[in-house]
Design an enzyme around this catalytic site. Structure first.
Site, PDB file in Angstrom:
ATOM      1  N   SER A 176       0.810  -1.216   0.000  1.00 27.31           N
ATOM      2  CA  SER A 176       0.000   0.000   0.000  1.00 27.31           C
ATOM      3  C   SER A 176       0.844   1.267   0.000  1.00 27.31           C
ATOM      4  O   SER A 176       0.362   2.349  -0.350  1.00 27.31           O
ATOM      5  CB  SER A 176      -0.934   0.018   1.212  1.00 27.31           C
ATOM      6  OG  SER A 176      -0.188   0.025   2.417  1.00 27.31           O
ATOM      7  N   LYS A 216      15.015  -8.407  12.781  1.00 24.67           N
ATOM      8  CA  LYS A 216      15.702  -8.438  11.493  1.00 24.67           C
ATOM      9  C   LYS A 216      16.899  -9.393  11.509  1.00 24.67           C
ATOM     10  O   LYS A 216      17.207 -10.024  10.496  1.00 24.67           O
ATOM     11  CB  LYS A 216      16.145  -7.027  11.095  1.00 24.67           C
ATOM     12  CG  LYS A 216      14.976  -6.112  10.729  1.00 24.67           C
ATOM     13  CD  LYS A 216      14.143  -6.672   9.576  1.00 24.67           C
ATOM     14  CE  LYS A 216      13.032  -5.741   9.149  1.00 24.67           C
ATOM     15  NZ  LYS A 216      12.220  -6.293   8.030  1.00 24.67           N
ATOM     16  N   SER A 246      14.928  -7.029   4.453  1.00 29.75           N
ATOM     17  CA  SER A 246      15.506  -6.928   5.787  1.00 29.75           C
ATOM     18  C   SER A 246      15.782  -5.462   6.095  1.00 29.75           C
ATOM     19  O   SER A 246      14.954  -4.590   5.846  1.00 29.75           O
ATOM     20  CB  SER A 246      16.784  -7.776   5.869  1.00 29.75           C
ATOM     21  OG  SER A 246      17.384  -7.707   7.127  1.00 29.75           O
ATOM     22  N   TYR A 288      13.437  -4.295  17.122  1.00 29.17           N
ATOM     23  CA  TYR A 288      13.438  -4.276  15.658  1.00 29.17           C
ATOM     24  C   TYR A 288      14.692  -4.981  15.139  1.00 29.17           C
ATOM     25  O   TYR A 288      14.620  -5.807  14.221  1.00 29.17           O
ATOM     26  CB  TYR A 288      13.396  -2.839  15.161  1.00 29.17           C
ATOM     27  CG  TYR A 288      13.478  -2.702  13.659  1.00 29.17           C
ATOM     28  CD1 TYR A 288      12.498  -3.258  12.837  1.00 29.17           C
ATOM     29  CD2 TYR A 288      14.525  -2.017  13.059  1.00 29.17           C
ATOM     30  CE1 TYR A 288      12.567  -3.136  11.454  1.00 29.17           C
ATOM     31  CE2 TYR A 288      14.606  -1.889  11.688  1.00 29.17           C
ATOM     32  CZ  TYR A 288      13.619  -2.451  10.886  1.00 29.17           C
ATOM     33  OH  TYR A 288      13.703  -2.324   9.521  1.00 29.17           O
TER      34      TYR A 288
END
Length: 576
Positions: free
Chosen positions: A11, A144, A126, A140
């Site tokens: 989106s 990753k 990534s 976060y």
């Protein structure tokens, strides 16, 4: 036959740009979104990576539409920022649901189809945070890192089936809703715990400086990242990782091309927020009346606003520091040949900077003994951190005759049991002033340095960097290379000097032995002639040519250039 790609998170941001690029290049595009909206040229369907039933439905809808899927781009994700301790468990789990488990579920949903087709490509988006860690984004980063490990392992499992796995690693971009969601998630976290307040403030300053230095002109666009995703999807080789933005290349190279020690020193220098000294901590600077010591003290007081009451300055001649004593600095007598005087001078110091002494004993090892005594006394009086001004590449085998003093002192620091900072410094611009006036006067530069280069820097820039690090109250042990950002050969220095002075300089290449004899013939004492020739031998060996930006990072200012130094000192160069 047209190929088909399924893209999650289409989106906005990377996903939208990737969907538009694939469509423009002739692919069928299954553009999936949590809240479907029109995206011309694509087949839009709903997919929420946190809801496995929507993943299966989206894959089925894509297959019903195009009968085949050739590639999947797992792009959906967001970053949670903030102090780990303050993050609720449900937010931790949500971070992994989106960035890790969502990816796994998409992969699981398409693998039967890929196996049936005996081929396919999985591209997992990534981040630089999947390569290196940064403060305040531990969750976060963890997600990753998990994605990177999963993708690499999966590439081995699926390679024999003709299914390729790729990782695309972007850094900063100019605009993406990823940042909006990340900021929204961070704002929803609980308030600060007081113990973290100083760290969070300092870390935010570091990140603000990173954003400012990157600037809009250096940041990549989502369209640029989309090009890298397209490249990875169409690359039939075994290559796994694709760095998508140039801004993170220095960090990626530091992680992947240097030792763990070098990498950690690099990262802590650049991204370890500099916190103020604790109120009860005292800094001690030896050699405080020397040229480097005076400048370090200046920058502690002026640039870093350390209270004079928390600074001890030691020297053999306290009267030379009367102006500092008048400001409230504790000025003490210290003689490195007298352990008792050092014990008295070091009393009450928490963090001690040992500036290498000016004792140039080429055969007796006197300077090393002085340094070892200082280290032992520092430990005895209860100091918590030691710092030392060393040199680049002092390891055994260095041609420089004083290298062993520095290497031996480094080993003494490491054996002390205290945390330490070793400042491995390169040559100062000011060192050139020892020889350049005579060289200019004769028009001849006798050298054995060959094509070797030196990354010089100004003494004041070196002092500013050292003071900044000391004022940040380091608690860990590290070795920092302080050097210039550009290395010059003697021939290049000569050309610059000629431009400034108008005086031509001829380089006279010699062997080390011939250079030593030439210096002795000109009146230089034999030990110092050998020392001077060993400097050139060290340059020729490549030990003085490393460059980096640590000076600028620590001092938070642009270092002086050699050109500016020479121009500023033109009169002195001309013997005035």
């Amino acid at each position: 036959m047209k190929k088909t790609v399924l893209i999650t998170g289409a989106s906005s941001g990377f996903g939208k740009a990737t969907a538009e690029l694939f469509a423009a290049r002739g692919w069928n595009v299954i553009a999936t979104m949590r809240t479907p909206r029109e995206l011309p040229g694509t087949f839009v369907t709903r997919l929420d990576v946190e809801k496995p039933e929507t993943i299966r439905a989206a894959v089925d809808a894509g297959l019903a539409k195009f009968r085949r899927i050739d590639a999947v781009v797992n792009n959906a994700g967001y970053g949670l920022s903030g102090v780990f301790e303050l993050t609720p468990d449900e937010k931790v789990r949500e971070q992994f649901e989106v960035n890790v488990f969502g990816v796994m579920n998409v992969v699981r949903a398409v693998l039967p189809h890929f196996r049936e087709n005996k081929g396919g490509c999985i591209v997992n988006v990534s981040s630089g945070a999947g390569v290196f860690g940064l403060p305040l984004i531990s969750l976060y980063t963890a997600s990753k890192f998990a994605l990177e490990g999963f993708s690499e392992s999966l590439s081995y499992e699926l390679g024999a089936l003709g299914i390729r796995v790729k990782l695309v690693e972007p850094g900063g971009v100019t605009s993406t809703r990823f940042v909006e969601r990340s900021a929204k998630e961070a704002s929803a976290l609980p308030g600060d715990v007081r113990d973290y307040a100083a760290f969070v403030s300092a870390a935010n300053q570091v990140f603000a400086a990173m954003r400012a230095s990157r600037g809009v002109d250096k940041a990549a666009t989502p369209e640029h990242v989309a090009e890298v995703i397209f490249e990875a999807t169409n690359d039939a080789s075994d290559r796994l990782r694709y760095v998508a933005t140039n801004d993170i290349l220095p960090l990626v190279e530091a992680r992947r091309q240097t030792s763990e020690t070098e990498y950690m020193a690099f990262m802590r220098t650049h991204f370890g927020p500099r916190l103020p000294l604790a109120m009860n901590q005292t800094l001690l600077i030896t050699g405080a009346s020397g040229q480097l010591g005076r400048r370090v003290l200046h920058h502690l007081l002026e640039s870093n606003e350390v209270s004079p009451a928390r600074i001890i300055a030691t020297t053999r001649e306290p009267a030379r520091l009367a102006e500092l004593a008048a400001r409230g600095v504790s000025v003490r007598h210290a003689d490195f040949n007298d352990a008792a005087s050092l014990e008295k001078a070091f009393a009450g110091a928490d963090r001690i900077l040992i500036i290498s002494t000016d004792e140039l004993d080429l055969v007796g090892g006197k300077r090393l003994r002085q340094h070892e005594t200082a280290v032992a006394v520092a430990r005895k009086v209860g100091a918590t951190h030691l710092a030392y001004t060393s040199m680049l590449s002092p390891e055994p085998g260095s041609p420089f005759l004083l290298a062993s003093d520095h290497y031996g002192t480094e080993q003494a620091l490491k054996a002390s049991g205290l945390s330490y900072t070793i400042f491995r410094t390169n040559s100062y611009f000011e060192n050139l002033m020892w020889s350049l006036p005579a060289i200019i006067a004769t028009g001849r530069w006798h050298t054995s340095a060959g094509e070797g280069r030196v990354a010089y820097s100004a003494r004041d820039d070196m002092a500013a960097a050292i003071a900044s690090h000391l004022a940040s109250a380091p608690n860990d042990s590290t070795t920092l290379m302080l050097t210039g950002s550009r290395a010059y050969s003697h021939a290049e220095v000569a050309r610059l000097v000629t431009e400034v002075t108008g005086k031509p300089i001829e380089l006279v290449p010699l062997s080390d032995e011939a250079l030593t004899d030439t210096l002795i013939a000109s009146g230089v004492p034999e030990p110092f002639a050998r020392l001077r020739a060993s400097v050139d031998a060290n340059v020729r060996a490549g030990n003085s040519d490393p460059v980096n930006d640590t000076l600028e990072t620590l001092s938070r200012r642009k270092p002086m250039s050699l050109e500016h130094f020479l121009d500023t000192n033109r009169a002195a160069l001309m013997g005035g």
